[in-house]
Design a protein around this motif. Structure first.
Motif, PDB file in Angstrom:
ATOM      1  N   UNK A 118       0.839  -1.206   0.000  1.00 32.71           N
ATOM      2  CA  UNK A 118       0.000   0.000   0.000  1.00 32.71           C
ATOM      3  C   UNK A 118       0.873   1.255   0.000  1.00 32.71           C
ATOM      4  N   UNK A 119       1.959   1.238   0.760  1.00 31.55           N
ATOM      5  CA  UNK A 119       2.866   2.391   0.793  1.00 31.55           C
ATOM      6  C   UNK A 119       3.510   2.622  -0.572  1.00 31.55           C
ATOM      7  N   UNK A 120       3.823   1.553  -1.287  1.00 26.53           N
ATOM      8  CA  UNK A 120       4.407   1.690  -2.619  1.00 26.53           C
ATOM      9  C   UNK A 120       3.394   2.261  -3.611  1.00 26.53           C
ATOM     10  N   UNK A 121       2.166   1.803  -3.515  1.00 28.22           N
ATOM     11  CA  UNK A 121       1.108   2.340  -4.384  1.00 28.22           C
ATOM     12  C   UNK A 121       0.899   3.822  -4.106  1.00 28.22           C
ATOM     13  N   UNK A 122       0.963   4.216  -2.844  1.00 36.97           N
ATOM     14  CA  UNK A 122       0.808   5.628  -2.482  1.00 36.97           C
ATOM     15  C   UNK A 122       1.901   6.478  -3.118  1.00 36.97           C
ATOM     16  N   UNK A 123       3.142   6.000  -3.103  1.00 40.96           N
ATOM     17  CA  UNK A 123       4.244   6.725  -3.720  1.00 40.96           C
ATOM     18  C   UNK A 123       4.092   6.776  -5.238  1.00 40.96           C
ATOM     19  N   UNK A 124       3.586   5.696  -5.823  1.00 39.28           N
ATOM     20  CA  UNK A 124       3.361   5.651  -7.271  1.00 39.28           C
ATOM     21  C   UNK A 124       2.332   6.698  -7.681  1.00 39.28           C
ATOM     22  N   UNK A 125       1.242   6.783  -6.948  1.00 37.04           N
ATOM     23  CA  UNK A 125       0.203   7.771  -7.259  1.00 37.04           C
ATOM     24  C   UNK A 125       0.745   9.187  -7.068  1.00 37.04           C
ATOM     25  N   UNK A 126       1.566   9.393  -6.038  1.00 37.59           N
ATOM     26  CA  UNK A 126       2.104  10.725  -5.769  1.00 37.59           C
ATOM     27  C   UNK A 126       2.981  11.223  -6.913  1.00 37.59           C
ATOM     28  N   UNK A 127       3.708  10.328  -7.571  1.00 38.04           N
ATOM     29  CA  UNK A 127       4.616  10.727  -8.644  1.00 38.04           C
ATOM     30  C   UNK A 127       3.924  10.744  -9.999  1.00 38.04           C
ATOM     31  N   UNK A 128       3.164   9.699 -10.280  1.00 38.02           N
ATOM     32  CA  UNK A 128       2.569   9.562 -11.616  1.00 38.02           C
ATOM     33  C   UNK A 128       1.261  10.334 -11.763  1.00 38.02           C
ATOM     34  N   UNK A 129       0.556  10.565 -10.677  1.00 35.62           N
ATOM     35  CA  UNK A 129      -0.704  11.327 -10.732  1.00 35.62           C
ATOM     36  C   UNK A 129      -0.694  12.389  -9.637  1.00 35.62           C
ATOM     37  N   UNK A 130       0.232  13.341  -9.719  1.00 40.54           N
ATOM     38  CA  UNK A 130       0.357  14.325  -8.624  1.00 40.54           C
ATOM     39  C   UNK A 130      -0.879  15.201  -8.432  1.00 40.54           C
ATOM     40  N   UNK A 131      -1.578  15.508  -9.539  1.00 47.37           N
ATOM     41  CA  UNK A 131      -2.752  16.371  -9.426  1.00 47.37           C
ATOM     42  C   UNK A 131      -3.941  15.647  -8.791  1.00 47.37           C
TER      43      UNK A 131
END
Length: 323
Positions: A110-123
């Motif tokens: 879950x923490x990795x998915x959170x980081x992925x969303x933060x970088x790839x979908x910042x808006x």
């Protein structure tokens, strides 16, 4: 699991060696338990930690690691002191230890998915990764792991406990001896493989997604670099965390190859490497790496009076110089 493995587990160590091994594992464990508890307190000491998704997930990871470390050390002390339990008590301790052991890799996912969303979908990060959704993810992780424990309990019911003369175990309590049937052992292997593949694929996919996003000119390079390093850290933690899940299978293999005190000593070394060390690293890595957590954690780890007196000294330098 097998007569050979149980016979090896029952090998008695000398009293002096038991005391030395208990001291060498219990003292570091208590120190890291203290650090983890302080870290947990730190993550609940300020509103920013309670209202940020990654800190909520970190709290869940640390909580599971702390409980797992305490349960593992309890089982270790019971075994080194050769305290025999009943099957229900041992089963309760083992299942609770297994529950917290499986929380860590799924929380890392879950923490990795959170980081992925933060970088790839910042808006869209703020809309997707909300505090409510984060707590939902935490509840889903605990529910999934609890369901796995329930299945393990159901498989244990196949064992003919009614035919036993007494519910008192003939051996020390451990996760190994609680596999009372072939179905339990097969299920443990299947679930371990599933967990390993699921967590590995999720974190590696997140890392690849972040690397692809790094090629975009519109992406914040500093944010991508930080997220990449975080995902690599998650991958290392995942390997350490999942090492404890393959511990049982590794012990079974060693039980067939080694005998006597050598097996017991190697098993203790594996316990330290597979159970204690991975649970000790999370608090230190995140506590020292995160710029927001570090000053608060150091404040709580150090003597507050010393810091307070130092701050008063700095605020009234002239008064102290006159004295």
């Amino acid at each position: 699991m097998s007569d050979a493995s149980q016979a090896n587990i029952t090998v008695a160590l000398g009293l002096l060696e038991r005391v030395m091994l208990s001291t060498l594992t219990t003292v570091p464990c208590c120190i890291f338990l203290f650090i983890n508890v302080i870290m947990l307190f730190t993550l609940r000491s300020k509103p920013v930690f309670c209202e940020t998704s990654r800190y909520i997930l970190l709290y869940n990871l640390l909580f599971a690691d702390t409980v797992q470390m305490a349960m593992s050390q309890l089982l270790y002390i019971l075994s080194i002191c050769r305290i025999i339990l009943t099957y229900p008590v041992c089963g309760l301790l083992v299942m609770f230890a297994n529950l917290t052991n499986e929380i860590s890799p799924l929380t890392l996912v879950v923490m990795s998915v959170e980081r992925y969303v933060a970088v790839c979908y910042p808006l869209r990060h703020a809309a997707i990764i909300t505090v409510r959704n984060t707590w939902v993810a935490v509840v889903v992780v605990w529910t999934f792991c609890s369901l796995n424990i329930f299945i393990r309990v159901v498989l244990l019911l196949d064992f003919p406990f009614a035919d036993l003369e007494s519910l008192l175990m003939k051996d020390i309590c451990s996760t190994l001896v609680m596999f009372l049937g072939k179905r339990s052992a097969d299920y443990d292997k299947a679930y371990t493989c599933f967990l390993f593949v699921l967590a590995g694929v999720a974190i590696i996919s997140s890392y690849i997604g972040v690397m692809i996003a790094a090629r975009s000119a519109s992406t914040d390079k500093a944010s991508v670099r930080k997220a990449r390093n975080t995902l690599l850290l998650h991958l290392v933690q995942l390997g350490l965390s999942l090492s404890s899940t393959v511990h049982n299978s590794f012990i079974v293999v060693l039980a067939k190859l080694l005998t006597g005190v050598i097996f017991v000593r190697i098993r203790i070394v594996l316990y330290v490497c597979f159970f204690l060390l991975p649970r000790c690293l999370s608090a230190l890595i995140y506590g020292l790496r995160d710029q927001t957590i570090r000053p608060v954690l150091v404040y709580h780890l150090c003597c507050r009076r010393k810091l307070s007196s130092q701050s008063r000294l700095n605020s009234h330098p002239k008064k102290h110089e006159m004295n």
